[in-house]
Design a protein around this motif. Structure first.
Motif, mmCIF file in Angstrom:
data_model
loop_
_atom_site.group_PDB
_atom_site.id
_atom_site.type_symbol
_atom_site.label_atom_id
_atom_site.label_comp_id
_atom_site.label_asym_id
_atom_site.label_seq_id
_atom_site.Cartn_x
_atom_site.Cartn_y
_atom_site.Cartn_z
ATOM 1 N N GLN A 9 -4.877 -2.723 6.646
ATOM 2 C CA GLN A 9 -4.495 -1.538 7.407
ATOM 3 C C GLN A 9 -5.496 -0.426 7.164
ATOM 4 O OE1 GLN A 9 -0.685 0.013 5.568
ATOM 5 N NE2 GLN A 9 -0.702 -2.027 4.675
ATOM 6 N N VAL A 16 0.857 -1.189 0.000
ATOM 7 C CA VAL A 16 0.000 0.000 0.000
ATOM 8 C C VAL A 16 0.892 1.239 0.000
ATOM 9 C CG1 VAL A 16 -1.623 1.331 1.400
ATOM 10 C CG2 VAL A 16 -1.927 -1.137 1.141
ATOM 11 N N ASP A 17 0.608 2.174 -0.899
ATOM 12 C CA ASP A 17 1.331 3.438 -0.982
ATOM 13 C C ASP A 17 0.446 4.511 -0.335
ATOM 14 O OD1 ASP A 17 2.174 6.015 -1.853
ATOM 15 O OD2 ASP A 17 3.159 5.132 -3.596
ATOM 16 N N GLU A 18 0.886 5.051 0.790
ATOM 17 C CA GLU A 18 0.073 6.020 1.537
ATOM 18 C C GLU A 18 -0.283 7.247 0.699
ATOM 19 O OE1 GLU A 18 1.000 6.851 5.672
ATOM 20 O OE2 GLU A 18 2.295 5.084 5.677
ATOM 21 N N LYS A 19 0.600 7.657 -0.183
ATOM 22 C CA LYS A 19 0.323 8.809 -1.048
ATOM 23 C C LYS A 19 -0.868 8.502 -1.964
ATOM 24 C CE LYS A 19 2.662 11.903 -4.280
ATOM 25 N NZ LYS A 19 3.928 12.190 -4.965
ATOM 26 N N CYS A 75 -7.586 -0.383 3.855
ATOM 27 C CA CYS A 75 -6.729 -0.999 2.847
ATOM 28 C C CYS A 75 -6.772 -2.502 3.084
ATOM 29 C CB CYS A 75 -5.303 -0.467 2.964
ATOM 30 S SG CYS A 75 -5.196 1.328 2.805
ATOM 31 N N GLU A 129 -8.632 8.938 -1.092
ATOM 32 C CA GLU A 129 -9.538 9.443 -0.059
ATOM 33 C C GLU A 129 -10.157 10.785 -0.490
ATOM 34 O OE1 GLU A 129 -9.677 9.815 4.760
ATOM 35 O OE2 GLU A 129 -7.755 10.176 3.784
ATOM 36 N N VAL A 134 -3.214 6.316 -1.343
ATOM 37 C CA VAL A 134 -4.392 6.196 -0.481
ATOM 38 C C VAL A 134 -4.967 7.580 -0.171
ATOM 39 C CG1 VAL A 134 -5.236 5.451 1.784
ATOM 40 C CG2 VAL A 134 -3.665 3.988 0.508
ATOM 41 N N ARG A 135 -4.118 8.539 0.131
ATOM 42 C CA ARG A 135 -4.588 9.905 0.413
ATOM 43 C C ARG A 135 -5.277 10.510 -0.812
ATOM 44 N NH1 ARG A 135 0.350 10.151 3.194
ATOM 45 N NH2 ARG A 135 1.318 11.284 1.488
ATOM 46 N N HIS A 159 -5.772 3.900 6.776
ATOM 47 C CA HIS A 159 -5.133 5.209 6.631
ATOM 48 C C HIS A 159 -6.246 6.228 6.540
ATOM 49 C CE1 HIS A 159 -1.102 3.583 6.030
ATOM 50 N NE2 HIS A 159 -1.666 2.647 5.285
#
Length: 90
Positions: A70, A40-43, A77, A49, A45-46, A72
């Motif tokens: 997970q 998972v790439d948090e960037k 995720c 969102e 995911v943001r 975020h």
């Protein structure tokens, strides 16, 4: 947008490449992004969102090959198998 009815109680709307809205007979709406990545790439995911906020009253699900579930922010995720069980399990 393309709409597909999978079964009487489940409707899938394709917004664009990799983004779906799934509405189930359980009166649930999911905003979904699908990635083939192993992590998972948090960037990403943001960014998802921000996009998914335009889908009212939806549960945000980010699906990938990452084996670890997970959260975020407001986005869940999930590994792809867990996501399929959530969406289409009885």
């Amino acid at each position: 947008m393309v709409e597909l009815v999978l079964r009487e109680s489940t409707r899938v709307v394709r917004m664009d490449a990799g983004h779906l809205i799934v509405e189930t007979g359980r009166s649930q709406r999911f905003a979904i992004e699908i990635k083939s990545s192993d992590r998972v790439d948090e960037k990403e995911v943001r960014a998802f969102e921000r996009l998914a906020r335009d889908v009212p009253k939806s549960r945000m699900i980010f699906i990938s090959n990452d084996p670890v579930a997970q959260r975020h922010g407001q986005v869940e995720c999930l590994p792809w198998r867990d996501a399929l069980a959530l969406l289409f399990g009885d």
